[in-house]
Design a protein around this motif. Structure first.
Motif, PDB file in Angstrom:
ATOM      1  N   LYS A 201     -24.711  55.957 105.954  1.00 17.55           N
ATOM      2  CA  LYS A 201     -26.052  56.063 106.526  1.00 17.55           C
ATOM      3  C   LYS A 201     -26.996  56.917 105.680  1.00 17.55           C
ATOM      4  CE  LYS A 201     -25.158  55.095 111.377  1.00 17.55           C
ATOM      5  NZ  LYS A 201     -25.130  55.648 112.739  1.00 17.55           N
ATOM      6  N   PRO A 202     -26.611  58.107 105.242  1.00 15.54           N
ATOM      7  CA  PRO A 202     -27.542  58.904 104.422  1.00 15.54           C
ATOM      8  C   PRO A 202     -27.895  58.218 103.100  1.00 15.54           C
ATOM      9  CG  PRO A 202     -25.721  60.277 105.192  1.00 15.54           C
ATOM     10  CD  PRO A 202     -25.406  58.878 105.566  1.00 15.54           C
ATOM     11  N   VAL A 203     -26.934  57.535 102.524  1.00 13.63           N
ATOM     12  CA  VAL A 203     -27.191  56.842 101.262  1.00 13.63           C
ATOM     13  C   VAL A 203     -28.200  55.722 101.488  1.00 13.63           C
ATOM     14  CG1 VAL A 203     -26.132  55.435  99.453  1.00 13.63           C
ATOM     15  CG2 VAL A 203     -24.915  57.408 100.360  1.00 13.63           C
ATOM     16  N   LEU A 204     -28.042  54.983 102.580  1.00 10.01           N
ATOM     17  CA  LEU A 204     -28.980  53.898 102.865  1.00 10.01           C
ATOM     18  C   LEU A 204     -30.378  54.429 103.148  1.00 10.01           C
ATOM     19  CD1 LEU A 204     -26.725  51.569 105.042  1.00 10.01           C
ATOM     20  CD2 LEU A 204     -27.408  51.267 102.665  1.00 10.01           C
ATOM     21  N   LYS A 205     -30.471  55.594 103.782  1.00  9.95           N
ATOM     22  CA  LYS A 205     -31.788  56.189 104.036  1.00  9.95           C
ATOM     23  C   LYS A 205     -32.479  56.555 102.731  1.00  9.95           C
ATOM     24  CE  LYS A 205     -30.912  57.962 108.647  1.00  9.95           C
ATOM     25  NZ  LYS A 205     -30.755  59.161 109.489  1.00  9.95           N
ATOM     26  N   ASP A 206     -31.695  56.991 101.739  1.00  4.62           N
ATOM     27  CA  ASP A 206     -32.283  57.344 100.439  1.00  4.62           C
ATOM     28  C   ASP A 206     -32.677  56.104  99.650  1.00  4.62           C
ATOM     29  OD1 ASP A 206     -31.934  60.006 100.979  1.00  4.62           O
ATOM     30  OD2 ASP A 206     -30.030  60.161  99.874  1.00  4.62           O
ATOM     31  N   VAL A 207     -31.948  55.032  99.809  1.00  7.68           N
ATOM     32  CA  VAL A 207     -32.179  53.818  99.031  1.00  7.68           C
ATOM     33  C   VAL A 207     -33.262  52.937  99.663  1.00  7.68           C
ATOM     34  CG1 VAL A 207     -31.048  51.721  98.185  1.00  7.68           C
ATOM     35  CG2 VAL A 207     -29.845  53.890  98.105  1.00  7.68           C
ATOM     36  N   ALA A 208     -33.485  53.060 100.951  1.00  8.89           N
ATOM     37  CA  ALA A 208     -34.435  52.192 101.659  1.00  8.89           C
ATOM     38  C   ALA A 208     -35.843  52.229 101.057  1.00  8.89           C
ATOM     39  CB  ALA A 208     -34.455  52.546 103.136  1.00  8.89           C
ATOM     40  N   PRO A 209     -36.411  53.385 100.716  1.00 13.46           N
ATOM     41  CA  PRO A 209     -37.750  53.376 100.108  1.00 13.46           C
ATOM     42  C   PRO A 209     -37.792  52.635  98.764  1.00 13.46           C
ATOM     43  CG  PRO A 209     -37.196  55.580 100.856  1.00 13.46           C
ATOM     44  CD  PRO A 209     -35.978  54.746 100.997  1.00 13.46           C
ATOM     45  N   MET A 210     -36.738  52.739  97.993  1.00 13.53           N
ATOM     46  CA  MET A 210     -36.702  52.032  96.704  1.00 13.53           C
ATOM     47  C   MET A 210     -36.657  50.523  96.921  1.00 13.53           C
ATOM     48  SD  MET A 210     -34.298  54.357  94.244  1.00 13.53           S
ATOM     49  CE  MET A 210     -33.011  54.756  95.398  1.00 13.53           C
ATOM     50  N   ILE A 211     -35.916  50.102  97.906  1.00 13.15           N
ATOM     51  CA  ILE A 211     -35.821  48.663  98.192  1.00 13.15           C
ATOM     52  C   ILE A 211     -37.159  48.133  98.683  1.00 13.15           C
ATOM     53  CG2 ILE A 211     -34.737  46.962  99.705  1.00 13.15           C
ATOM     54  CD1 ILE A 211     -32.187  48.632  99.573  1.00 13.15           C
ATOM     55  N   SER A 212     -37.821  48.871  99.571  1.00 11.06           N
ATOM     56  CA  SER A 212     -39.124  48.401 100.075  1.00 11.06           C
ATOM     57  C   SER A 212     -40.154  48.385  98.951  1.00 11.06           C
ATOM     58  CB  SER A 212     -39.586  49.256 101.247  1.00 11.06           C
ATOM     59  OG  SER A 212     -39.699  50.603 100.855  1.00 11.06           O
TER      60      SER A 212
END
Length: 74
Positions: A56-67
């Motif tokens: 979960k923390p990793v996905l929260k960090d990666v989500a802005p880059m994906i968007s």
């Protein structure tokens, strides 16, 4: 000793004698594979849930880059 015809075996299967022998062997062995080990299944589910919690923390960090990548493509 007769030579084994691979093509005939592939197309038509084993001779009847061998097929009946294998069927007899299968009926003699107890079927322990049909039983479900629920403790093992629950442990596997627990491991999956723990792995998701760690991601979960990793996905929260990666989500802005994906968007941002999505916006750049569209």
């Amino acid at each position: 000793m007769a030579q084994k015809d691979i093509f005939s075996t592939m197309m038509f299967g084993q001779p009847a004698e061998k097929v009946t022998e294998t069927k007899e062997e299968l009926t003699e062995t107890p079927s322990t594979d049909d039983s479900i080990d629920y403790m093992h299944v629950m442990n596997q589910i627990g491991n999956i849930m723990n792995s998701l919690d760690e991601l979960k923390p990793v996905l929260k960090d990666v989500a802005p880059m994906i968007s941002a990548f999505k916006k750049k493509l569209l």
